[in-house]
Design a protein around this motif. Structure first.
Motif, PDB file in Angstrom:
ATOM      1  N   TYR A   1     -22.799   4.570-110.077  1.00  0.00           N
ATOM      2  CA  TYR A   1     -21.344   4.682-110.016  1.00  0.00           C
ATOM      3  C   TYR A   1     -20.853   5.591-108.887  1.00  0.00           C
ATOM      4  O   TYR A   1     -19.645   5.661-108.648  1.00  0.00           O
ATOM      5  CB  TYR A   1     -20.804   5.201-111.355  1.00  0.00           C
ATOM      6  CG  TYR A   1     -21.115   4.270-112.502  1.00  0.00           C
ATOM      7  CD1 TYR A   1     -20.374   3.109-112.690  1.00  0.00           C
ATOM      8  CD2 TYR A   1     -22.164   4.538-113.375  1.00  0.00           C
ATOM      9  CE1 TYR A   1     -20.664   2.243-113.736  1.00  0.00           C
ATOM     10  CE2 TYR A   1     -22.463   3.683-114.419  1.00  0.00           C
ATOM     11  CZ  TYR A   1     -21.717   2.534-114.592  1.00  0.00           C
ATOM     12  OH  TYR A   1     -22.010   1.685-115.615  1.00  0.00           O
ATOM     13  N   GLY A   2     -21.751   6.271-108.215  1.00  0.00           N
ATOM     14  CA  GLY A   2     -21.352   7.108-107.096  1.00  0.00           C
ATOM     15  C   GLY A   2     -21.185   8.561-107.491  1.00  0.00           C
ATOM     16  O   GLY A   2     -20.815   8.885-108.629  1.00  0.00           O
TER      17      GLY A   2
ATOM     18  N   VAL B   1     -11.300  13.218-101.764  1.00  0.00           N
ATOM     19  CA  VAL B   1     -12.608  13.063-101.123  1.00  0.00           C
ATOM     20  C   VAL B   1     -12.988  11.586-101.118  1.00  0.00           C
ATOM     21  O   VAL B   1     -12.925  10.916-102.158  1.00  0.00           O
ATOM     22  CB  VAL B   1     -13.679  13.884-101.855  1.00  0.00           C
ATOM     23  CG1 VAL B   1     -15.051  13.687-101.212  1.00  0.00           C
ATOM     24  CG2 VAL B   1     -13.302  15.356-101.853  1.00  0.00           C
ATOM     25  N   PRO B   2     -13.402  11.023 -99.985  1.00  0.00           N
ATOM     26  CA  PRO B   2     -13.739   9.590 -99.942  1.00  0.00           C
ATOM     27  C   PRO B   2     -15.063   9.295-100.635  1.00  0.00           C
ATOM     28  O   PRO B   2     -15.959  10.141-100.674  1.00  0.00           O
ATOM     29  CB  PRO B   2     -13.832   9.304 -98.436  1.00  0.00           C
ATOM     30  CG  PRO B   2     -14.214  10.618 -97.825  1.00  0.00           C
ATOM     31  CD  PRO B   2     -13.536  11.668 -98.661  1.00  0.00           C
ATOM     32  N   GLU B   3     -15.162   8.115-101.193  1.00  0.00           N
ATOM     33  CA  GLU B   3     -16.420   7.607-101.733  1.00  0.00           C
ATOM     34  C   GLU B   3     -17.091   6.809-100.628  1.00  0.00           C
ATOM     35  O   GLU B   3     -16.489   5.876-100.096  1.00  0.00           O
ATOM     36  CB  GLU B   3     -16.159   6.718-102.945  1.00  0.00           C
ATOM     37  CG  GLU B   3     -17.405   6.136-103.584  1.00  0.00           C
ATOM     38  CD  GLU B   3     -18.261   7.185-104.273  1.00  0.00           C
ATOM     39  OE1 GLU B   3     -19.381   7.437-103.768  1.00  0.00           O
ATOM     40  OE2 GLU B   3     -17.813   7.756-105.273  1.00  0.00           O
ATOM     41  N   PRO B   4     -18.335   7.170-100.230  1.00  0.00           N
ATOM     42  CA  PRO B   4     -18.971   6.487 -99.091  1.00  0.00           C
ATOM     43  C   PRO B   4     -19.115   4.986 -99.254  1.00  0.00           C
ATOM     44  O   PRO B   4     -19.158   4.267 -98.264  1.00  0.00           O
ATOM     45  CB  PRO B   4     -20.339   7.174 -99.006  1.00  0.00           C
ATOM     46  CG  PRO B   4     -20.130   8.517 -99.635  1.00  0.00           C
ATOM     47  CD  PRO B   4     -19.133   8.285-100.731  1.00  0.00           C
ATOM     48  N   SER B   5     -19.194   4.492-100.481  1.00  0.00           N
ATOM     49  CA  SER B   5     -19.325   3.050-100.687  1.00  0.00           C
ATOM     50  C   SER B   5     -18.632   2.673-101.985  1.00  0.00           C
ATOM     51  O   SER B   5     -18.468   3.503-102.878  1.00  0.00           O
ATOM     52  CB  SER B   5     -20.806   2.636-100.739  1.00  0.00           C
ATOM     53  OG  SER B   5     -21.481   3.327-101.779  1.00  0.00           O
ATOM     54  N   ALA B   6     -18.215   1.412-102.081  1.00  0.00           N
ATOM     55  CA  ALA B   6     -17.515   0.937-103.276  1.00  0.00           C
ATOM     56  C   ALA B   6     -18.463   0.904-104.464  1.00  0.00           C
ATOM     57  O   ALA B   6     -19.595   0.425-104.364  1.00  0.00           O
ATOM     58  CB  ALA B   6     -16.935  -0.449-103.017  1.00  0.00           C
TER      59      ALA B   6
ATOM     60  N   ARG C   1     -24.724  11.827 -98.290  1.00  0.00           N
ATOM     61  CA  ARG C   1     -24.133  10.534 -97.935  1.00  0.00           C
ATOM     62  C   ARG C   1     -23.058  10.683 -96.862  1.00  0.00           C
ATOM     63  O   ARG C   1     -22.905   9.809 -95.994  1.00  0.00           O
ATOM     64  CB  ARG C   1     -23.524   9.879 -99.181  1.00  0.00           C
ATOM     65  CG  ARG C   1     -24.534   9.315-100.162  1.00  0.00           C
ATOM     66  CD  ARG C   1     -23.828   8.617-101.308  1.00  0.00           C
ATOM     67  NE  ARG C   1     -24.743   8.131-102.318  1.00  0.00           N
ATOM     68  CZ  ARG C   1     -25.325   6.941-102.288  1.00  0.00           C
ATOM     69  NH1 ARG C   1     -25.082   6.119-101.286  1.00  0.00           N
ATOM     70  NH2 ARG C   1     -26.136   6.566-103.259  1.00  0.00           N
ATOM     71  N   LEU C   2     -22.296  11.766 -96.925  1.00  0.00           N
ATOM     72  CA  LEU C   2     -21.212  11.948 -95.972  1.00  0.00           C
ATOM     73  C   LEU C   2     -21.726  12.337 -94.586  1.00  0.00           C
ATOM     74  O   LEU C   2     -21.068  12.068 -93.586  1.00  0.00           O
ATOM     75  CB  LEU C   2     -20.242  13.027 -96.478  1.00  0.00           C
ATOM     76  CG  LEU C   2     -19.385  12.647 -97.695  1.00  0.00           C
ATOM     77  CD1 LEU C   2     -18.587  13.854 -98.177  1.00  0.00           C
ATOM     78  CD2 LEU C   2     -18.454  11.500 -97.363  1.00  0.00           C
ATOM     79  N   ALA C   3     -22.885  12.993 -94.527  1.00  0.00           N
ATOM     80  CA  ALA C   3     -23.423  13.415 -93.234  1.00  0.00           C
ATOM     81  C   ALA C   3     -24.103  12.247 -92.535  1.00  0.00           C
ATOM     82  O   ALA C   3     -24.849  11.489 -93.164  1.00  0.00           O
ATOM     83  CB  ALA C   3     -24.420  14.556 -93.433  1.00  0.00           C
ATOM     84  N   PRO C   4     -23.885  12.066 -91.244  1.00  0.00           N
ATOM     85  CA  PRO C   4     -24.543  10.971 -90.510  1.00  0.00           C
ATOM     86  C   PRO C   4     -26.015  11.273 -90.284  1.00  0.00           C
ATOM     87  O   PRO C   4     -26.468  12.417 -90.432  1.00  0.00           O
ATOM     88  CB  PRO C   4     -23.775  10.949 -89.186  1.00  0.00           C
ATOM     89  CG  PRO C   4     -23.320  12.353 -88.994  1.00  0.00           C
ATOM     90  CD  PRO C   4     -23.023  12.877 -90.376  1.00  0.00           C
ATOM     91  N   ASP C   5     -26.781  10.242 -89.941  1.00  0.00           N
ATOM     92  CA  ASP C   5     -28.217  10.443 -89.700  1.00  0.00           C
ATOM     93  C   ASP C   5     -28.453  11.359 -88.497  1.00  0.00           C
ATOM     94  O   ASP C   5     -29.392  12.149 -88.485  1.00  0.00           O
ATOM     95  CB  ASP C   5     -28.899   9.097 -89.459  1.00  0.00           C
ATOM     96  CG  ASP C   5     -28.938   8.245 -90.719  1.00  0.00           C
ATOM     97  OD1 ASP C   5     -28.880   8.833 -91.817  1.00  0.00           O
ATOM     98  OD2 ASP C   5     -29.007   7.010 -90.598  1.00  0.00           O
ATOM     99  N   SER C   6     -27.614  11.246 -87.492  1.00  0.00           N
ATOM    100  CA  SER C   6     -27.761  12.073 -86.302  1.00  0.00           C
ATOM    101  C   SER C   6     -26.885  13.320 -86.426  1.00  0.00           C
ATOM    102  O   SER C   6     -25.689  13.217 -86.689  1.00  0.00           O
ATOM    103  CB  SER C   6     -27.360  11.278 -85.054  1.00  0.00           C
ATOM    104  OG  SER C   6     -27.439  12.082 -83.902  1.00  0.00           O
ATOM    105  N   GLY C   7     -27.493  14.495 -86.285  1.00  0.00           N
ATOM    106  CA  GLY C   7     -26.738  15.741 -86.361  1.00  0.00           C
ATOM    107  C   GLY C   7     -26.435  16.193 -87.760  1.00  0.00           C
ATOM    108  O   GLY C   7     -25.524  17.002 -87.969  1.00  0.00           O
TER     109      GLY C   7
ATOM    110  N   GLY D   1     -28.391  11.547-113.066  1.00  0.00           N
ATOM    111  CA  GLY D   1     -29.057  10.965-111.902  1.00  0.00           C
ATOM    112  C   GLY D   1     -28.856   9.460-111.782  1.00  0.00           C
ATOM    113  O   GLY D   1     -28.334   8.970-110.762  1.00  0.00           O
ATOM    114  N   PRO D   2     -29.236   8.672-112.798  1.00  0.00           N
ATOM    115  CA  PRO D   2     -28.990   7.227-112.720  1.00  0.00           C
ATOM    116  C   PRO D   2     -27.504   6.870-112.628  1.00  0.00           C
ATOM    117  O   PRO D   2     -27.137   5.897-111.961  1.00  0.00           O
ATOM    118  CB  PRO D   2     -29.612   6.702-114.029  1.00  0.00           C
ATOM    119  CG  PRO D   2     -30.649   7.722-114.394  1.00  0.00           C
ATOM    120  CD  PRO D   2     -30.080   9.029-113.963  1.00  0.00           C
TER     121      PRO D   2
END
Length: 484
Positions: free
Chosen positions: A295-296, A422-427, A352-358, A289-290
């Motif tokens: 680290y993503g 697969v993309p990492e949503p953030s660095a 993380r990959l899913a947007p807030d809308s939809g 979890g941590p």
């Protein structure tokens, strides 16, 4: 002019609501996990074997939950028709799922075993409808309730609490059933206790708040699923998850079958292996979890995915001897540890990959596509298992389920390699093996005994306090110059 930041009392109230929500969600999860333990997994496999199920039927039952994921777009549509509100759909689906077990229990009590087996298989298939409603609605709902930066720690602590009691339940149920001359009455008692636990979880589920959902997508049933299919990062994630899930499911149902039929152990040993796996999952959840937060999720998936790929190879040394049992115990322990990270990181990466809308449609499409691939796994594995054990392949392959395990390992490797796309949503900083060993040692330090694993409920309920502290620090920082 007015400040753009929350007022102190508003921030405090929000933190208190988050703490309360996390406690309720943890209690819901604890009782829901008891339900799953007593009505699914190895206990369900041994229940079906007691009714006379063949290998292919065991594979079919393992495929049903994955085939049921095809129905999750219908769940997304049900949520959309209710204006995006998910709580009514989730609660109603959970109640219907639990009540359907009454039909299975009645069949086992009142009719002969071959016919009862058919009824049980039919009810298990029917249960996938409410289960699909629960799955897609709950994932979207909980992603709105838990702040993104706390998801790894919170779900890790929540899963520790859930799986800790599940391990005890698995051991107790396996011990009692294994000592009985006629295990079917005890299976029915276990199912009854599991259903009661499910209704307890529903009571806590119904008390959780639901934030006002985002406006549902415009258009008809199919229009809401176009955005997920157009997202390139989402498509890469689905390709990885589909192949890896298929590969895992080729062998997953047959470890218990191997334990009972080829290794010659009883239901008690099967549940002991489950308890060992669940217990090591406690350690894994606290470690991964941590690490996922820092680290993503993708880096965690790369680490645990390679270990999961090699898991079936352990079972090549399994057998009826003391050494073979030791190998099975070691495989169950290591498997539980790495699967703790896999389950945690997979769900959080999807959030993380899913947007807030939809987001509900993203979850539904992912579940449907991955479910189709995963459902093919136990069907292919079941057909291969029957062909191998019946000697239909002649002298080409040995007559053992270990052939299925080798095939699964090879397919897992191919799925794991797709994760690099697969993309990492953030660095994030790079996750090294040394960090995993370090955090594992810190979590389970022999000098401290087992105390880190015995404070699951305290950790789960205390997790949100760190959120409140962070909010207070941010508020103090904003006071210096953020008021406009």
């Amino acid at each position: 002019m007015l400040s753009r930041h929350p007022l102190p009392h508003a921030t405090s109230s929000r933190a208190q609501q988050t703490r309360r929500t996390m406690r309720l969600s943890t209690l819901d999860g604890v009782f829901a996990t008891q339900y799953v333990t007593l009505t699914g997994g190895p206990l369900l496999v041994t229940f079906l074997l007691a009714l006379g199920a063949a290998d292919f039927e065991v594979g079919l039952v393992a495929a049903l939950p994955l085939l049921g994921q095809l129905l999750q777009p219908l769940g997304a549509e049900a949520v959309r028709r209710r204006g995006g509100w998910r709580k009514p759909v989730v609660v109603a689906g959970a109640v219907a799922d639990a009540l359907l077990w009454a039909l299975s229990a009645a069949a086992v009590v009142w009719i002969d075993r071959p016919t009862a087996l058919l009824v049980v298989l039919g009810v298990l298939a029917l249960q996938q409808i409410p289960t699909a409603l629960v799955a897609v609605g709950w994932t979207s709902w909980i992603s709105d309730l838990i702040p993104q930066r706390l998801r790894g720690r919170y779900f890790g602590a929540r899963n520790v609490a859930c799986n800790g009691l599940a391990a005890v339940t698995a051991l107790a149920a396996g011990h009692l059933i294994g000592r009985s001359a006629d295990p079917l009455p005890l299976y029915l008692i276990a199912i009854g206790v599991g259903v009661l636990a499910r209704f307890a979880s529903i009571a806590f589920l119904a008390r959780q708040p639901e934030p006002r959902p985002a406006q549902p997508a415009e258009g008809g049933f199919f229009a809401q699923f176009a955005p997920p299919l157009r997202d390139p990062g989402f498509r890469r994630y689905v390709a990885y998850a589909a192949l890896f899930g298929f590969a895992v499911q080729v062998a997953s149902p047959f470890f218990t079958v191997f334990t009972i039929r080829e290794a010659g152990f009883g239901p008690g040993t099967a549940m002991l292996l489950t308890a060992v796996s669940t217990g090591s999952n406690l350690l894994g959840q606290r470690v991964w979890g941590p690490l996922a937060d820092r680290y993503g999720e993708r880096q965690v998936l790369r680490a645990v995915g390679l270990a999961i790929t090699l898991q079936p190879i352990w079972w090549l040394a399994a057998g009826p001897s003391a050494f073979g049992l030791g190998v099975m115990l070691a495989a169950s322990f290591s498997g539980g540890f790495v699967w703790g990270g896999q389950a945690l990181a997979t769900g959080n990466l999807m959030m993380r990959l899913a947007p807030d809308s939809g987001k509900t449609s993203f979850f539904a499409v992912q579940a449907a596509l991955v479910g189709v691939a995963g459902a093919l796994g136990p069907l292919v594995g079941g057909a291969l298992a029957e062909a191998v054990t019946a000697g239909l392949l002649g002298s080409v392959l040995p007559s053992t389920l270990k052939v299925v395990f080798v095939v699964s390992a090879a397919l897992r490797l191919g799925g794991w390699m797709l994760l690099s796309r697969v993309p990492e949503p953030s660095a994030r900083p790079h996750l090294r093996v040394a960090y995993i060993i370090r955090d594992t040692a810190r979590t389970f330090n022999p000098m401290q005994g087992f105390s880190p694993l015995l404070h699951a409920f305290a950790t789960a309920s205390a997790g949100p306090k760190s959120l409140a502290r962070r909010w207070r620090r941010l508020r103090r920082a904003h006071r210096t110059g953020a008021v406009r």
